[in-house]
Design an enzyme around this catalytic site. Structure first.
Site, PDB file in Angstrom:
ATOM      1  N   ASP A 197      23.698  18.737  49.505  1.00 52.57           N
ATOM      2  CA  ASP A 197      24.470  17.499  49.427  1.00 52.57           C
ATOM      3  C   ASP A 197      25.934  17.922  49.435  1.00 52.57           C
ATOM      4  OD1 ASP A 197      25.884  15.250  48.690  1.00 52.57           O
ATOM      5  OD2 ASP A 197      24.887  14.987  46.752  1.00 52.57           O
ATOM      6  N   LYS A 231      35.868  16.335  52.835  1.00 52.23           N
ATOM      7  CA  LYS A 231      34.941  15.428  53.512  1.00 52.23           C
ATOM      8  C   LYS A 231      35.641  14.184  54.049  1.00 52.23           C
ATOM      9  CE  LYS A 231      30.468  13.275  52.567  1.00 52.23           C
ATOM     10  NZ  LYS A 231      29.428  13.189  51.528  1.00 52.23           N
ATOM     11  N   GLU A 243      22.623  10.365  53.803  1.00 51.46           N
ATOM     12  CA  GLU A 243      22.523  10.413  52.340  1.00 51.46           C
ATOM     13  C   GLU A 243      21.580   9.350  51.774  1.00 51.46           C
ATOM     14  OE1 GLU A 243      26.638  10.309  51.187  1.00 51.46           O
ATOM     15  OE2 GLU A 243      26.987  12.315  52.004  1.00 51.46           O
ATOM     16  N   ASP A 256      25.524   3.805  46.052  1.00 51.51           N
ATOM     17  CA  ASP A 256      26.059   5.145  45.787  1.00 51.51           C
ATOM     18  C   ASP A 256      27.524   5.063  45.358  1.00 51.51           C
ATOM     19  OD1 ASP A 256      27.082   7.734  45.869  1.00 51.51           O
ATOM     20  OD2 ASP A 256      26.205   8.239  47.820  1.00 51.51           O
TER      21      ASP A 256
END
Ligand code: ADP
Ligand code: MG
Length: 623
Positions: free
Chosen positions: A25, A86, A185, A207
């Site tokens: 992850d 990211k 994800e 999330d």
């Protein structure tokens, strides 16, 4: 059930061999690695028992440091410490500028589209930063598992576009990892809960991480997850909860907004600790030491905290409703809500999410780890450890599907890696006056010419009313269902005449064939991997050599004695010799050797330049 492809190209193994595989992850704030051991997926800790690796990389004077140590250094060395790579990966400088100027880095425009960040160790791209994180996690996995990883599954947000996905893959390649595949994800989180084994249905994945909020609605249909809609806020996360608490403390203490940076950072850290404690405690004590030496003692209770963060939670719920609307669903159509991200530990968030969807969210799996765990389960299957009985339905098409057009060319209708099920249509026309029939030739492959692709099926559309060339409108639609079955329909729009066939796109195509077709396509595109790798290594060698020659010319005499200089020069000419050859791997090793041989020299130069930089300054300036 008919499968598009049972394993990834080149991944079939003898059933008795167990191959090491991991799920990663790669998060904005934190990253994790997980693997399947004795049948269940677990995240792996570092030597000190920490599972979460802060996604922060420091390009330090002596080494590249990843994780908690890098994060701790960010305060004092912000320019050389890259966090949240990211947010930058797969983006151009213009996109990045649009993200706002909250980033402290010095960006460098390059002649490629990829921007780089200036650091003490040279200019680095977000891909290289991510590669460092991946390397650190892979090294952790390999040391815990005691062997080399055969491949990894890396997760990406569902909304990542092709460029962001490609850049993530590049990062894995740069880290020396074989990537089995990227996984969304939310899909990984759903897989962690085994929702893929359940009956068909709709699931929501909520999330809330450190700095981002994502909501995804997935539909499971015959074993395949389809992303129905995604929404979210790329600037909303746990950090905002921290700020809300910090502002509350500031108001109590009477600290102004313009308090020193140091005090603000301290406050944010305390606020974050208080927030996290309140996920399990009803109240937390607060102690604050002010710069004027005054101590402040206070307390924050759950109810006050809830009131502080309610407006932020409300924002996430607005995004959830928007996402439901985009998916064309009402909240009660959602069967399960999976909670992901450290911030979903906040009890108030769980309550409000339950209110919206009318079902208690799934929280049994640690929300920090759930994505990595799902990725590890997929990696295990892709490594071929599950034998034949548990086949994995790949939810993408492995090779592009297209049609033959004039001149023996292929027009791609569905590009490879498109998730299935999928339907795409395109209009074609006749090219002769009075033409009443048309051959539809369906092909699979990446190349431009019909002769180089695989012919799947040919069929005819007849009884087209005679018209002028170019006047007929023939809509050809491709539909690939969850089983990987392709059906092609051609329909003349004015008369409604129609013809249809069903084909299995990968029927009879072996993994090796898929691989060689991919290889051909990339080779033709001028991307011969070997040649490229050699070229990259040669460039790298040249860069190292040039830097070393320049260094020797400037201070070689001052910093090295004759023996030392001899050593450095020997290593240098060795690399020169090897770089002229054609062996990429040998060059890579020689570059490493040269760097090792010169470590002491680099250190001396660094010390000298630090001394030069601090000369004439007072020590107070460097606190
Ligand atoms: P990302 O997906 O952005 O990498 P994570 O899922 O690791 O982020 O979430 C990090 C966030 O979770 C941080 O804001 C952190 O403060 C928050 N968090 C971690 N533990 C708790 C907790 N017990 N209660 C509330 N928030 C928490
Ligand atoms: Mg996350």
């Amino acid at each position: 059930m008919a499968l598009l492809q049972i394993s990834e190209p080149g991944q079939s193994v003898a059933p008795h061999q167990r191959r090491l595989a991991a799920g990663i992850d790669l998060g904005t704030t934190n990253s994790l690695v997980a693997t399947v051991r004795s049948g269940s997926a677990v995240t792996l800790p570092d030597g000190e028992g920490r599972h979460l690796l802060p996604s922060v990389v420091r390009f330090g004077g002596d080494a590249v440091i990843v994780g908690a140590e890098a994060k701790a250094a960010a305060v004092d060395d912000p320019l050389n410490t890259v966090a949240s790579a990211k947010r930058l990966i797969g983006r151009g400088l213009d996109d990045i500028e649009r993200l706002g100027n909250r980033l402290p880095y010095q960006f460098v425009r390059t002649d490629t589209a990829v921007p780089r960040i200036r650091t003490r160790r040279g200019d680095v791209s977000p891909v290289e930063v991510s590669a460092e994180i991946l390397k650190a996690l892979a090294a952790r996995a390999e040391s815990v598992l005691g062997g080399e990883l055969s491949g990894v599954v890396v997760t990406v947000p569902a909304y990542f576009d092709e460029a962001q996905r490609q850049a993530t893959k590049d990062a894995a390649r740069l880290a020396g990892l074989k990537i089995f595949r990227l996984l969304n994800e939310p899909t990984a989180a759903a897989v962690a809960y085994g929702l893929d084994k359940n009956a068909d249905g709709v699931h929501a994945i909520y999330d809330l991480g450190g700095g981002t909020f994502d909501i995804s609605i997935l539909r499971l249909r015959r074993g395949v997850f389809e992303v129905l809609a995604t929404s979210g806020d790329s600037a909303l996360g746990g950090d905002d909860l921290d700020r809300a608490v910090a502002r509350w403390i500031m108001a109590r203490v009477g600290v102004e907004d313009n308090a020193s940076h140091r005090l603000l950072r301290r406050l944010l850290r305390d606020a974050c600790a208080a927030k996290e404690a309140l996920s399990t405690a009803d109240r937390v004590p607060l102690h604050l030491e002010l710069p004027n030496g005054v101590r402040w003692e206070g307390e924050l209770d759950r109810a006050t905290f809830d009131a502080l963060v309610d407006p932020l939670i409300a924002k996430t719920l607005v995004a959830c409703r928007r996402c439901l609307r985009d998916a064309g669903l009402r909240p009660d159509a959602v069967q399960d809500v999976v909670m992901v991200g450290g911030s979903t530990r906040v009890p108030r968030i769980r309550e409000r999410v339950e209110e919206l969807f009318g079902t208690p969210p799934l929280v049994e799996i640690d929300p920090d780890r759930v994505v990595a765990i799902g990725a590890a389960l997929q990696a295990d299957v892709l490594a071929g450890n599950k034998g034949g009985d548990e086949v994995l339905l790949l939810d993408v098409i492995p090779l592009s599907l297209g049609l033959e057009t004039m001149g023996g060319l292929v027009e791609k209708i569905i590009p490879r890696n498109t998730t299935i099920p999928v339907a795409r249509a395109q209009e074609f026309t006749t090219f002769k006056d009075g033409q009443t029939a048309m051959v539809i030739h369906v092909l699979q492959g990446e190349r431009e010419l019909v002769a180089d692709c695989r012919s799947l099926v040919r069929f005819e559309l007849r009884e087209i009313p005679p018209m002028m060339a170019g006047a007929a409108r023939i809509l050809v639609s491709f539909e690939v269902d969850a089983d990987g079955l392709l059906s092609v329909t051609a329909r003349e729009q004015s008369s409604g005449v129609k013809a249809q066939v069903e084909v299995k796109p990968s029927y009879g195509l072996t993994d090796a064939e898929i691989e060689s077709m991919l290889r051909d396509a990339t080779a033709r595109a001028g991307e011969d991997l070997q040649a490229r790798r050699l070229h990259e290594q040669q460039v790298e060698a040249e860069r190292t050599l040039a830097a070393l020659r320049a260094a020797l010319a400037s201070d070689g005499d001052a910093l090295l004695d004759a023996t030392e200089r001899g050593l450095v020069e020997d290593a240098l000419s060795k690399l020169e010799r090897i770089a002229a050859g054609g062996d990429a791997e040998a060059i890579r090793i020689a570059v490493g050797d040269l760097e090792k041989a010169c470590d002491f020299y680099v250190e001396r130069r660094m010390n000298r330049s630090i001394r030069a930089a601090v000369a004439g300054h007072k020590v107070e300036e460097f606190e």
